[in-house]
Design a protein around this motif. Structure first.
Motif, PDB file in Angstrom:
ATOM      1  N   GLY B 340       0.018  -6.343  -1.857  1.00 14.60           N
ATOM      2  CA  GLY B 340      -0.777  -6.076  -3.122  1.00 14.60           C
ATOM      3  C   GLY B 340      -1.582  -7.389  -3.257  1.00 14.60           C
ATOM      4  N   VAL B 370       0.364  -0.830   5.205  1.00 11.00           N
ATOM      5  CA  VAL B 370      -0.923  -0.450   4.443  1.00 11.00           C
ATOM      6  C   VAL B 370      -1.185   1.127   4.580  1.00 11.00           C
ATOM      7  N   TYR B 373      -1.136   2.584   1.177  1.00 11.99           N
ATOM      8  CA  TYR B 373      -1.379   1.798   0.123  1.00 11.99           C
ATOM      9  C   TYR B 373      -2.862   2.048  -0.406  1.00 11.99           C
TER      10      TYR B 373
END
Lengths: 123, 427
Positions: B340, B370, B373
């Protein structure tokens, strides 16, 4: 309450016990840990165990004994020893587990010992 | 198991009656305080919850007749303790003892000193490293706030029965494993507090990224998280990271009304109307951050709050201080690298016109980290768009849309295919 510290070690680690080059360091690490734990007055009982190849595992299936050479599970880490300690809470037990040589080179499982069954008071 | 707070709300309809209102007030204000105190004795949270539930039920029948006691909390505590003590006795004995007890309760309640607050210890129990990380937040929501398993389950997208089972197993482990009801000593405190704060932040994140706005339950989960952070701050007033977390959540919460227009359409941060931000929340957050900085100890939550602080100052100064945001991101990544954090850093670089550097940061992340994400794909889309690679931008946008849970944000991303790139990450 009582906790069992279940020490598991890797094959490499267990082999150090009889390796002239590594044995002194291996044993002095364990001796220091066991002495310190004993001095704390927490130890109820405990022992190191002979290497996994000395183990014999037995099962009874369909009324027949099946005896097998070796430990119950063929895994990378094997049971190396155990201690039962009297500790006020899990964090104290984890602190002692962390000091054991097995924590760095293998793992330590911390399990509360089952208390004696409580019988409900008569009404 | 149904929580006391939920059953009170249902059981006392209509709440016109003064005694019923007093029960409700006690349930809301004192639930966690009473559970903490009851379970600190032998670590049995489940039994304490049952006993307190019964005490609330007693209050509902008893208070309307005899009047609300001078100290409702002490009354509830005494009844619940008695319940715990009599757990093994049969119902008749319990009922007899209760009649006698209730007569003497009032004077005892009067005499009892203020109820000590063990909620901080209970929070450390819920967020203990021996408890699975994904159960720490639900445990805290249930034990400190009295939310029922069904509501917690819906916030975490888990079947209520499964959530109830996991919570009971966790409570059984707390008792059986002998996890201490205590605030850790100074040496262990920072690390253990980080677990508590992370669990609180997870509740907030669930509300923020989930279908907030579409679902009232989620919206107020953010408020519950803020309540928990306020509680930690009030009990550990000098912990800079607790102050930082509260500030961080207040900055975000201040913008909640500005995130969507009247038709429920999503508005990214840079297009939001600052007049719709809550200035009271922002002023409080700024004050908390100043207080935190006095400790002189850097931390993840303080740093993230500081980034938010720079963002909210943009409308006042007329320009976003990109250099400050970049420096704060770099400090954050040095201190605690996270996926993040890297994605936010890339978004910040892109916002200051350094598209190539932003692309390099994104490309350095491992594909498996990822893959699901969403913010990565949103940011990658913007980076590729800025670099003139429309095909890659479209592909990244499609991945982002597929990973988006919130309908309004999905609609925004679908729309954005036809518009110049927008950074919705900081929304």
């Amino acid at each position: 309450m009582q906790y069992m510290l279940i020490m598991t070690e890797t094959e490499t680690e267990i082999a150090k016990r009889n390796d002239p080059q590594h044995a002194p360091a291996y044993w002095s690490g364990w001796n220091a840990f066991v002495t310190a734990m004993a001095a704390s007055g927490l130890v109820v009982s405990g022992n190191g165990l002979q290497p996994p190849h000395t183990a014999t595992t037995l099962r009874v299936r369909d009324g027949k004994r099946i005896v097998q050479d070796g430990p119950f599970a063929d895994s990378k880490e094997q049971l190396g020893g155990y201690y039962i300690i009297e500790a006020p809470d899990l964090d104290t037990a984890l602190d002692w587990a962390a000091r054991s040589p097995a924590a760095a080179a293998g793992s330590v499982e911390v399990r509360p010992v089952m208390p004696a069954p409580e019988s409900p008071p008569a009404a | 198991m149904e929580s006391a707070r939920a059953s009170i709300a249902l059981g006392s309809d209509p709440p016109a009656d003064k005694a019923a209102t007093a029960v409700q007030t006690a349930a809301r204000a004192s639930y966690g305080r009473l559970i903490a105190l009851l379970s600190a004795r032998d670590g049995d949270i489940a039994a304490s919850e049952d006993a307190l539930s019964e005490a609330f039920a007693q209050a509902l029948t008893h208070w309307p007749r005899s009047g609300v006691p001078a100290s409702p909390d002490a009354w509830l505590l005494t009844v619940a303790r008695n319940r715990l003590r009599n757990r093994f006795r049969n119902d008749t004995v319990k009922a007899d003892a209760m009649g006698d007890l209730l007569l003497r309760l009032e004077e005892r309640a009067q005499a009892s000193a203020e109820i000590p607050d063990q909620r901080l210890a209970l929070m450390f129990v819920c967020a203990h490293p021996a408890i699975q990380p994904e159960l720490r937040t639900p445990l805290m929501l249930q034990t400190i706030l009295g939310l029922d398993a069904g509501r917690i389950a819906s916030a975490f997208l888990i079947a209520p029965a499964a959530m109830g089972q996991r919570l009971s197993r966790a409570k059984a482990k707390i008792k059986a494993a002998g996890i201490a009801f205590a605030v850790p000593d100074l040496e262990a405190l920072p690390e253990r507090l980080d677990d508590v704060l992370s669990a609180i932040y997870a509740a907030f994140g669930t509300a923020w990224n989930g279908v907030a706005g579409a679902d009232e339950g989620h919206a107020s989960l953010a408020e519950e998280a803020i309540f928990l952070a306020r509680l930690v701050v009030s009990l550990l007033p000098d912990a800079p990271e607790a102050l930082g977390l509260l500030a961080l959540m207040l900055y975000a919460h201040a913008r909640r009304l500005a995130r969507f227009d009247a038709d429920g359409r999503f508005i990214p941060l840079k297009d939001q109307d600052p007049a719709r931000w809550s200035s009271a929340a922002i002023i409080e957050a700024e004050g908390l951050l100043v207080r935190a900085s006095k400790a002189g100890r850097f931390g993840r939550f303080q740093c993230e709050a500081a980034i938010q602080s720079v963002h909210v100052q943009a409308p006042l100064t007329g320009a976003t201080n990109h250099q400050a945001i970049r420096t704060l991101h770099e400090m954050l990544l040095q201190h605690r690298p996270s996926i993040g954090g890297f994605v936010s850093y890339a978004a910040a670089l892109l916002a200051m016109g350094e598209g190539a550097a932003a692309a390099a940061v994104l490309e350095s992340l491992a594909a498996e980290d990822v893959a699901s994400y969403q913010p990565f794909w949103v940011t990658l889309c913007a980076v590729r768009q800025a670099g003139g690679d429309t095909a890659a931008a479209d592909a990244a946008r499609a991945r982002a849309i597929g990973l988006t849970e919130h309908p309004a944000i999905r609609a925004f991303l679908l729309d954005s295919a036809a518009r110049p790139p927008s950074d919705q990450r900081q929304a």
